[in-house]
Design a protein around this motif. Structure first.
Motif, mmCIF file in Angstrom:
data_model
loop_
_atom_site.group_PDB
_atom_site.id
_atom_site.type_symbol
_atom_site.label_atom_id
_atom_site.label_comp_id
_atom_site.label_asym_id
_atom_site.label_seq_id
_atom_site.Cartn_x
_atom_site.Cartn_y
_atom_site.Cartn_z
ATOM 1 N N ILE A 4 0.841 -1.208 0.000
ATOM 2 C CA ILE A 4 0.000 0.000 0.000
ATOM 3 C C ILE A 4 0.873 1.253 0.000
ATOM 4 N N ILE A 5 1.882 1.266 0.871
ATOM 5 C CA ILE A 5 2.770 2.430 0.951
ATOM 6 C C ILE A 5 3.562 2.590 -0.339
ATOM 7 N N ALA A 6 4.138 1.494 -0.828
ATOM 8 C CA ALA A 6 4.957 1.571 -2.041
ATOM 9 C C ALA A 6 4.130 2.057 -3.238
ATOM 10 N N LEU A 7 2.921 1.537 -3.391
ATOM 11 C CA LEU A 7 2.069 1.973 -4.498
ATOM 12 C C LEU A 7 1.645 3.431 -4.342
ATOM 13 N N GLY A 8 1.268 3.798 -3.130
ATOM 14 C CA GLY A 8 0.860 5.183 -2.889
ATOM 15 C C GLY A 8 1.976 6.166 -3.206
ATOM 16 N N LEU A 9 3.181 5.867 -2.742
ATOM 17 C CA LEU A 9 4.303 6.763 -3.007
ATOM 18 C C LEU A 9 4.719 6.722 -4.478
ATOM 19 N N ALA A 10 4.567 5.564 -5.109
ATOM 20 C CA ALA A 10 4.879 5.479 -6.540
ATOM 21 C C ALA A 10 3.949 6.373 -7.355
ATOM 22 N N LEU A 11 2.699 6.463 -6.931
ATOM 23 C CA LEU A 11 1.738 7.307 -7.644
ATOM 24 C C LEU A 11 1.900 8.793 -7.320
ATOM 25 N N TRP A 62 7.016 8.714 13.464
ATOM 26 C CA TRP A 62 7.153 10.126 13.079
ATOM 27 C C TRP A 62 5.791 10.750 12.793
ATOM 28 N N LYS A 63 4.882 9.969 12.210
ATOM 29 C CA LYS A 63 3.559 10.526 11.928
ATOM 30 C C LYS A 63 2.776 10.765 13.211
ATOM 31 N N SER A 64 2.901 9.862 14.179
ATOM 32 C CA SER A 64 2.235 10.066 15.471
ATOM 33 C C SER A 64 2.794 11.295 16.172
ATOM 34 N N THR A 87 -1.717 17.782 5.611
ATOM 35 C CA THR A 87 -0.689 16.899 6.156
ATOM 36 C C THR A 87 -1.256 16.014 7.260
ATOM 37 N N ALA A 88 -2.157 16.546 8.067
ATOM 38 C CA ALA A 88 -2.786 15.744 9.121
ATOM 39 C C ALA A 88 -3.562 14.576 8.524
ATOM 40 N N PHE A 89 -4.273 14.806 7.435
ATOM 41 C CA PHE A 89 -4.989 13.703 6.788
ATOM 42 C C PHE A 89 -4.016 12.680 6.213
ATOM 43 N N GLU A 90 -2.921 13.151 5.622
ATOM 44 C CA GLU A 90 -1.911 12.227 5.090
ATOM 45 C C GLU A 90 -1.299 11.399 6.221
ATOM 46 N N CYS A 91 -1.042 12.027 7.360
ATOM 47 C CA CYS A 91 -0.466 11.310 8.498
ATOM 48 C C CYS A 91 -1.473 10.376 9.150
ATOM 49 N N ALA A 92 -2.738 10.739 9.140
ATOM 50 C CA ALA A 92 -3.770 9.915 9.773
ATOM 51 C C ALA A 92 -3.919 8.558 9.092
ATOM 52 N N VAL A 93 -3.496 8.460 7.845
ATOM 53 C CA VAL A 93 -3.545 7.178 7.139
ATOM 54 C C VAL A 93 -2.684 6.139 7.861
#
Length: 123
Positions: A4-11, A62-64, A87-93
């Motif tokens: 999930i992380i790899a695909l999200g960052l790839a996009l 780091w996100k917490s 950024t808060a929404f991105e971190c909340a993921v």
């Protein structure tokens, strides 16, 4: 989780890394390079999920911290702007990370397990 992380960052990140026309500023360059490295480590995590757990622990930590030390005080003081909200929404993921984390393994391998000796190995 790694996929999930790899695909999200790839996009999201990789297109800007591969095709950026102008030089990045210091902060933008640091963020883009760190996210690119993180995505590469997550790709390795797909193959070696247990060995790469510290990468997910770092992401969750780091996100917490950012949510607690930046977003929460801004929300409490009424000073949240659009960039903090985004950024808060991105971190909340990252809330999915503790759900997917094999906490028994983390506890056994990273907390209870005896640490490696520093210095010369015992003969």
């Amino acid at each position: 989780m790694y996929l999930i992380i790899a695909l999200g960052l790839a996009l999201v990140v990789w297109p800007g890394v591969l095709r950026h026309a102008e030089p990045w500023g210091l902060s933008q360059g640091v963020v883009k390079c760190m996210l690119t490295a993180f995505s590469l480590l997550c790709i390795i995590g797909i193959r070696y999920p247990l060995q790469m757990l510290p990468v997910l622990l770092w992401e969750m930590t780091w996100k917490s911290l950012w949510l607690l030390l930046v977003a929460l005080p801004a929300w409490q003081s009424g000073t949240m702007d659009d960039t903090i909200i985004a950024t808060a929404f991105e971190c909340a993921v990252a809330i999915i990370i503790p759900i997917a984390m094999p906490w028994g393994y983390v506890f056994d391998q990273h907390i209870r397990k005896r640490g490696d000796r520093w210095g010369a190995a015992a003969a």
